[in-house]
Design an enzyme around this catalytic site. Structure first.
Site, PDB file in Angstrom:
ATOM      1  N   GLY A  67       0.835  -1.187   0.000  1.00 38.37           N
ATOM      2  CA  GLY A  67       0.000   0.000   0.000  1.00 38.37           C
ATOM      3  C   GLY A  67       0.870   1.236   0.000  1.00 38.37           C
ATOM      4  O   GLY A  67       2.018   1.200   0.444  1.00 38.37           O
ATOM      5  N   GLN A  72       2.807   9.924   1.357  1.00 41.04           N
ATOM      6  CA  GLN A  72       4.103   9.247   1.418  1.00 41.04           C
ATOM      7  C   GLN A  72       4.991   9.601   0.228  1.00 41.04           C
ATOM      8  O   GLN A  72       6.188   9.310   0.264  1.00 41.04           O
ATOM      9  CB  GLN A  72       3.910   7.734   1.491  1.00 41.04           C
ATOM     10  CG  GLN A  72       3.319   7.260   2.806  1.00 41.04           C
ATOM     11  CD  GLN A  72       3.223   5.765   2.854  1.00 41.04           C
ATOM     12  OE1 GLN A  72       2.249   5.182   2.361  1.00 41.04           O
ATOM     13  NE2 GLN A  72       4.222   5.122   3.428  1.00 41.04           N
ATOM     14  N   CYS A 125       6.282  -0.051   7.672  1.00 38.20           N
ATOM     15  CA  CYS A 125       5.826   1.090   6.892  1.00 38.20           C
ATOM     16  C   CYS A 125       6.964   1.570   6.005  1.00 38.20           C
ATOM     17  O   CYS A 125       8.109   1.680   6.463  1.00 38.20           O
ATOM     18  CB  CYS A 125       5.366   2.216   7.823  1.00 38.20           C
ATOM     19  SG  CYS A 125       4.817   3.705   6.969  1.00 38.20           S
ATOM     20  N   LEU A 126       6.646   1.885   4.760  1.00 31.47           N
ATOM     21  CA  LEU A 126       7.670   2.359   3.836  1.00 31.47           C
ATOM     22  C   LEU A 126       8.254   3.696   4.268  1.00 31.47           C
ATOM     23  O   LEU A 126       9.372   4.029   3.875  1.00 31.47           O
ATOM     24  CB  LEU A 126       7.078   2.481   2.427  1.00 31.47           C
ATOM     25  CG  LEU A 126       6.555   1.179   1.805  1.00 31.47           C
ATOM     26  CD1 LEU A 126       5.981   1.453   0.431  1.00 31.47           C
ATOM     27  CD2 LEU A 126       7.652   0.127   1.741  1.00 31.47           C
ATOM     28  N   HIS A 167      -4.187   0.891   7.703  1.00 26.69           N
ATOM     29  CA  HIS A 167      -2.849   1.495   7.686  1.00 26.69           C
ATOM     30  C   HIS A 167      -2.797   2.677   6.709  1.00 26.69           C
ATOM     31  O   HIS A 167      -2.322   3.767   7.067  1.00 26.69           O
ATOM     32  CB  HIS A 167      -1.828   0.426   7.298  1.00 26.69           C
ATOM     33  CG  HIS A 167      -0.412   0.903   7.278  1.00 26.69           C
ATOM     34  ND1 HIS A 167       0.536   0.439   8.161  1.00 26.69           N
ATOM     35  CD2 HIS A 167       0.239   1.783   6.476  1.00 26.69           C
ATOM     36  CE1 HIS A 167       1.700   1.029   7.908  1.00 26.69           C
ATOM     37  NE2 HIS A 167       1.544   1.844   6.881  1.00 26.69           N
ATOM     38  N   GLU A 168      -3.296   2.465   5.494  1.00 20.48           N
ATOM     39  CA  GLU A 168      -3.197   3.513   4.479  1.00 20.48           C
ATOM     40  C   GLU A 168      -4.157   4.666   4.764  1.00 20.48           C
ATOM     41  O   GLU A 168      -3.810   5.837   4.546  1.00 20.48           O
ATOM     42  CB  GLU A 168      -3.436   2.937   3.085  1.00 20.48           C
ATOM     43  CG  GLU A 168      -2.442   1.862   2.667  1.00 20.48           C
ATOM     44  CD  GLU A 168      -0.992   2.287   2.807  1.00 20.48           C
ATOM     45  OE1 GLU A 168      -0.685   3.494   2.649  1.00 20.48           O
ATOM     46  OE2 GLU A 168      -0.152   1.418   3.094  1.00 20.48           O
ATOM     47  N   HIS A 171      -2.715   6.955   7.291  1.00 25.73           N
ATOM     48  CA  HIS A 171      -1.750   7.895   6.699  1.00 25.73           C
ATOM     49  C   HIS A 171      -2.447   9.183   6.258  1.00 25.73           C
ATOM     50  O   HIS A 171      -1.889  10.280   6.407  1.00 25.73           O
ATOM     51  CB  HIS A 171      -1.077   7.281   5.472  1.00 25.73           C
ATOM     52  CG  HIS A 171       0.200   6.553   5.767  1.00 25.73           C
ATOM     53  ND1 HIS A 171       1.283   7.156   6.374  1.00 25.73           N
ATOM     54  CD2 HIS A 171       0.578   5.277   5.517  1.00 25.73           C
ATOM     55  CE1 HIS A 171       2.264   6.281   6.496  1.00 25.73           C
ATOM     56  NE2 HIS A 171       1.864   5.132   5.980  1.00 25.73           N
TER      57      HIS A 171
END
Length: 216
Positions: A67, A72, A125-126, A167-168, A171
């Site tokens: 995702g 991000q 997480c990226l 999660h997304e 963000h």
């Protein structure tokens, strides 16, 4: 925080895309990850939106991740892409409810819990490279929003797809997974692979000294 003016946003997105993809991923510490993203209401043309979505898809695959939210990559819009091939062993699939999730785009998404059950698993997480931590999330959620064509979304998801959505979407609200994580579970990705790769975090909880949440 006032929304970014449309012309400035367009110029910013065009500049990002002109540099090529994969796009640079913004790391924790950048304010764009801590501010609620602006609702998408046509600030970008259909063509520019399609280019941004494709660049986000390429970036997500290259990372690799399952995702990616627009903040991000430095774009303050309520937009995210998701995809998970779920190429994991059967024991992991069963324990985590990790099933494949076809590529999809979420525009202005929101979620709410369905039922009271929660599931706790290691998550990364990226935008926080090199670390993982255990996060308790709703086991099932109702997702609402739009797709990239403006079609309404209203559906229930469970297991890992529900976790990805949470999660997304978090963000887009300026929330990182670490805000919801069990602090004592924090581990380097290397240690997670070497020590805590079990399908569930029970062993990590015993060894690191944290308590897993109850399901109800």
């Amino acid at each position: 925080m006032s929304p970014m003016p449309s012309q400035a946003l367009i110029a910013h997105v065009e500049s990002l895309l002109d540099a090529g993809s994969p796009l640079p991923i913004v790391a924790a510490g950048d304010p764009v990850l801590r501010r609620p993203a602006d609702p998408f209401d046509g600030q970008l043309s259909d063509e520019l939106l399609a280019r941004l979505i494709e660049a986000m898809r390429v970036t997500m695959h290259a990372a690799p991740g399952v995702g990616l939210a627009a903040p991000q990559v430095g774009v303050p819009l309520r937009l995210a892409v998701l995809e998970d091939a779920a190429t994991v062993p059967d024991e992991v699939r069963l324990a985590r409810g990790r099933v494949s999730l076809a590529f999809r785009v979420l525009v202005n998404p929101s979620y709410e819990a369905v039922g009271g059950r929660r599931a706790a698993f290691y998550e990364g997480c990226l935008s926080v490279p090199g670390y993982q931590a255990v996060v308790a999330r709703h086991e099932r959620v109702r997702l609402r929003g739009l797709d990239e064509h403006g079609q309404a979304l209203d559906e229930e998801l469970a297991g890992w797809p529900a976790r990805i959505v949470q999660h997304e979407t978090d963000h887009l609200d300026g929330t990182l997974y670490l805000d919801r994580a069990e602090p004592r579970s924090l581990t380097s990705t290397q240690a997670a692979v070497e020590r805590w790769a079990q399908p569930t975090p029970e062993h990590a909880a015993r060894e690191l000294g944290f308590t897993l949440p109850t399901s109800g």
